[in-house]
Design a protein around this motif. Sequence first.
Motif, PDB file in Angstrom:
ATOM      1  N   THR A  16     -16.028   8.348 120.994  1.00 26.08           N
ATOM      2  CA  THR A  16     -16.752   8.902 119.855  1.00 26.08           C
ATOM      3  C   THR A  16     -16.157   8.460 118.519  1.00 26.08           C
ATOM      4  O   THR A  16     -16.755   8.714 117.475  1.00 26.08           O
ATOM      5  CB  THR A  16     -16.756  10.439 119.929  1.00 26.08           C
ATOM      6  N   TYR A  17     -14.968   7.824 118.534  1.00 21.35           N
ATOM      7  CA  TYR A  17     -14.468   7.184 117.317  1.00 21.35           C
ATOM      8  C   TYR A  17     -15.395   6.061 116.870  1.00 21.35           C
ATOM      9  O   TYR A  17     -15.754   5.932 115.702  1.00 21.35           O
ATOM     10  CB  TYR A  17     -13.098   6.535 117.591  1.00 21.35           C
ATOM     11  N   VAL A  18     -15.743   5.200 117.823  1.00 20.39           N
ATOM     12  CA  VAL A  18     -16.347   3.913 117.510  1.00 20.39           C
ATOM     13  C   VAL A  18     -17.855   3.891 117.711  1.00 20.39           C
ATOM     14  O   VAL A  18     -18.580   3.227 116.963  1.00 20.39           O
ATOM     15  CB  VAL A  18     -15.685   2.797 118.367  1.00 20.39           C
ATOM     16  N   ASN A  19     -18.345   4.611 118.725  1.00 21.17           N
ATOM     17  CA  ASN A  19     -19.768   4.568 119.056  1.00 21.17           C
ATOM     18  C   ASN A  19     -20.681   4.840 117.867  1.00 21.17           C
ATOM     19  O   ASN A  19     -21.665   4.110 117.673  1.00 21.17           O
ATOM     20  CB  ASN A  19     -20.080   5.565 120.173  1.00 21.17           C
ATOM     21  N   PRO A  20     -20.429   5.894 117.055  1.00 22.26           N
ATOM     22  CA  PRO A  20     -21.354   6.144 115.936  1.00 22.26           C
ATOM     23  C   PRO A  20     -21.440   4.988 114.955  1.00 22.26           C
ATOM     24  O   PRO A  20     -22.529   4.661 114.466  1.00 22.26           O
ATOM     25  CB  PRO A  20     -20.768   7.399 115.272  1.00 22.26           C
ATOM     26  N   ILE A  21     -20.299   4.347 114.668  1.00 23.46           N
ATOM     27  CA  ILE A  21     -20.313   3.234 113.721  1.00 23.46           C
ATOM     28  C   ILE A  21     -21.100   2.057 114.295  1.00 23.46           C
ATOM     29  O   ILE A  21     -21.962   1.478 113.631  1.00 23.46           O
ATOM     30  CB  ILE A  21     -18.874   2.810 113.386  1.00 23.46           C
ATOM     31  N   VAL A  22     -20.813   1.709 115.560  1.00 23.15           N
ATOM     32  CA  VAL A  22     -21.511   0.594 116.201  1.00 23.15           C
ATOM     33  C   VAL A  22     -23.007   0.864 116.265  1.00 23.15           C
ATOM     34  O   VAL A  22     -23.841   0.015 115.926  1.00 23.15           O
ATOM     35  CB  VAL A  22     -20.942   0.344 117.610  1.00 23.15           C
ATOM     36  N   ALA A  23     -23.373   2.073 116.721  1.00 18.83           N
ATOM     37  CA  ALA A  23     -24.787   2.399 116.904  1.00 18.83           C
ATOM     38  C   ALA A  23     -25.534   2.480 115.588  1.00 18.83           C
ATOM     39  O   ALA A  23     -26.682   2.020 115.479  1.00 18.83           O
ATOM     40  CB  ALA A  23     -24.924   3.719 117.661  1.00 18.83           C
ATOM     41  N   LEU A  24     -24.909   3.054 114.563  1.00 23.11           N
ATOM     42  CA  LEU A  24     -25.582   3.161 113.268  1.00 23.11           C
ATOM     43  C   LEU A  24     -25.798   1.782 112.646  1.00 23.11           C
ATOM     44  O   LEU A  24     -26.859   1.514 112.082  1.00 23.11           O
ATOM     45  CB  LEU A  24     -24.766   4.050 112.336  1.00 23.11           C
ATOM     46  N   VAL A  25     -24.791   0.917 112.742  1.00 21.11           N
ATOM     47  CA  VAL A  25     -24.942  -0.428 112.192  1.00 21.11           C
ATOM     48  C   VAL A  25     -26.038  -1.186 112.939  1.00 21.11           C
ATOM     49  O   VAL A  25     -26.926  -1.805 112.331  1.00 21.11           O
ATOM     50  CB  VAL A  25     -23.606  -1.188 112.262  1.00 21.11           C
ATOM     51  N   LEU A  26     -26.021  -1.142 114.276  1.00 16.34           N
ATOM     52  CA  LEU A  26     -27.041  -1.837 115.057  1.00 16.34           C
ATOM     53  C   LEU A  26     -28.428  -1.237 114.814  1.00 16.34           C
ATOM     54  O   LEU A  26     -29.424  -1.963 114.728  1.00 16.34           O
ATOM     55  CB  LEU A  26     -26.698  -1.774 116.545  1.00 16.34           C
ATOM     56  N   GLY A  27     -28.478   0.100 114.719  1.00 18.94           N
ATOM     57  CA  GLY A  27     -29.769   0.757 114.513  1.00 18.94           C
ATOM     58  C   GLY A  27     -30.406   0.408 113.187  1.00 18.94           C
ATOM     59  O   GLY A  27     -31.619   0.201 113.097  1.00 18.94           O
ATOM     60  N   THR A  28     -29.584   0.311 112.131  1.00 21.05           N
ATOM     61  CA  THR A  28     -30.125   0.005 110.806  1.00 21.05           C
ATOM     62  C   THR A  28     -30.396  -1.484 110.638  1.00 21.05           C
ATOM     63  O   THR A  28     -31.399  -1.875 110.028  1.00 21.05           O
ATOM     64  CB  THR A  28     -29.150   0.482 109.719  1.00 21.05           C
ATOM     65  N   VAL A  29     -29.511  -2.334 111.170  1.00 23.64           N
ATOM     66  CA  VAL A  29     -29.650  -3.779 110.980  1.00 23.64           C
ATOM     67  C   VAL A  29     -30.681  -4.380 111.932  1.00 23.64           C
ATOM     68  O   VAL A  29     -31.568  -5.133 111.518  1.00 23.64           O
ATOM     69  CB  VAL A  29     -28.285  -4.477 111.149  1.00 23.64           C
ATOM     70  N   LEU A  30     -30.582  -4.047 113.207  1.00 22.14           N
ATOM     71  CA  LEU A  30     -31.465  -4.645 114.205  1.00 22.14           C
ATOM     72  C   LEU A  30     -32.670  -3.780 114.533  1.00 22.14           C
ATOM     73  O   LEU A  30     -33.734  -4.299 114.854  1.00 22.14           O
ATOM     74  CB  LEU A  30     -30.677  -4.929 115.494  1.00 22.14           C
ATOM     75  N   GLY A  31     -32.484  -2.467 114.485  1.00 18.47           N
ATOM     76  CA  GLY A  31     -33.570  -1.572 114.883  1.00 18.47           C
ATOM     77  C   GLY A  31     -34.454  -1.106 113.748  1.00 18.47           C
ATOM     78  O   GLY A  31     -35.471  -0.440 113.990  1.00 18.47           O
ATOM     79  N   GLY A  32     -34.086  -1.408 112.510  1.00 19.94           N
ATOM     80  CA  GLY A  32     -34.893  -0.991 111.374  1.00 19.94           C
ATOM     81  C   GLY A  32     -34.927   0.504 111.159  1.00 19.94           C
ATOM     82  O   GLY A  32     -35.861   1.039 110.547  1.00 19.94           O
ATOM     83  N   GLU A  33     -33.898   1.227 111.620  1.00 13.97           N
ATOM     84  CA  GLU A  33     -33.861   2.677 111.463  1.00 13.97           C
ATOM     85  C   GLU A  33     -33.344   3.044 110.079  1.00 13.97           C
ATOM     86  O   GLU A  33     -32.516   2.336 109.493  1.00 13.97           O
ATOM     87  CB  GLU A  33     -32.976   3.303 112.544  1.00 13.97           C
ATOM     88  N   LEU A  34     -33.825   4.157 109.570  1.00 13.05           N
ATOM     89  CA  LEU A  34     -33.434   4.626 108.243  1.00 13.05           C
ATOM     90  C   LEU A  34     -32.415   5.758 108.376  1.00 13.05           C
ATOM     91  O   LEU A  34     -32.672   6.755 109.032  1.00 13.05           O
ATOM     92  CB  LEU A  34     -34.655   5.119 107.463  1.00 13.05           C
TER      93      LEU A  34
END
Length: 302
Positions: A259-277
Motif C-alpha cells: 500500500t506504499y507504492v500501489n496508490p502512486i503506480v495506479a493513480l499515475v497509470l489511471g490518469t496517464v493511460l486510462g484518462g481518469e480524472l
Amino acid sequence: MNSTTQLSTTRLSPLVLLCLVATWFIWGSMYLAIKWALVSFPPFYQMGTQFIVAGILLAMFAKWRGANWPEPSQWVGGSILGALLLLGGYGFTALAETRVGSGLVVAFSAVVPSMVALAEWPYGARPGMRRGIGIVVGLIGIFLLTQGSGFSASTSGLLFMFIACVTWSIGSVWAVYGLPGGISLKIAPGFMGHASQMLIGGVMLLLVSFAVGEVPVWPPEPMALASWSYLMVAGSLVGYTAYMLLLERTSPTLASSYTYVNPIVALVLGTVLGGELVTSFEWVAVAVVLIGVILLMWKQRS
C-alpha cells in the motif's frame, strides 16, 4: 528466534524481496488492467476465470514438484481464505471499478494496513504509539478520500471497496494467526496450498457471477483479452502467490506494505493511460493516507 530477529532475517531474503517488488509494482498496474478487461469480462466472471486458470497451472506445477493433493481439512482452510481473499477481496474490488476509477479504488485500499492492525488486536498484537497515530491518520485520509468527487458520486462503489478491504484484511490475519479462539487454519503447504485457494475461490467467484446474471462479451475485445491474460499471469499467478509467500515468511503488516507504492503506480497509470480524472482534493487525501501508512509501517530500530 524472536520476531524482531526473524523479520530482519526475512528482509534480507531474495525471495521475500522479489515478492515485495511483485506486490508493490505488479499489483499497482493490476487495477487499470481490471478496468480495461471489464469491457468484455464482468467483474466476478473476470476474477473467477482468472483464478481457475491460474490455480490449475499452479497445481500442475506443484504436482510436478512432488506435492500431494490437499487433504479434506486443507481444502476447508483453502475455502475460507478463498472466500475472504479472492471472492471478497478481488471480486468486490473489480465490482467497485465498475463504479469508481481504478486510481481511487487502489487509493482506498491503502486502508488495509490499518484494518490489519485492528484485526491483529485480538491476537495480542498491540500497536505502539507511532502505529496508533498511523492508523488514525490513515483513517482520516480515507475519510477525506470518500468526500472527493469520485466516491461521493458512487455510494455503491464506496461500499464495495469497504467490503473488499475488510474481507482482505481478515483473510490476511487469519492466514497467519488462524481462526479466532485459537482454532488453527489448515492449509496445504507450499504452492499446492495457494493453488487450492485459487481453485476454490475461482469457483465461488463464478457461482456469484452466475447468480447475479453476468454475461461476458464474446468474442472479447482484443484489449480486454490482453488485460485478462495479464491479470491471470501477473495479478493472480504471480501477485497473489507472492502475497501468500509474504504472509508465510513475514508478518501481515510487512506483507501489506504494497500500500506504499500501489496508490502512486495506479493513480499515475489511471490518469496517464486510462484518462481518469483525479482532483487536487483527492491527491491531498491520498497523501494523507500514505503518511498514515508510513507511520503505521515504520518500526523503530531495536
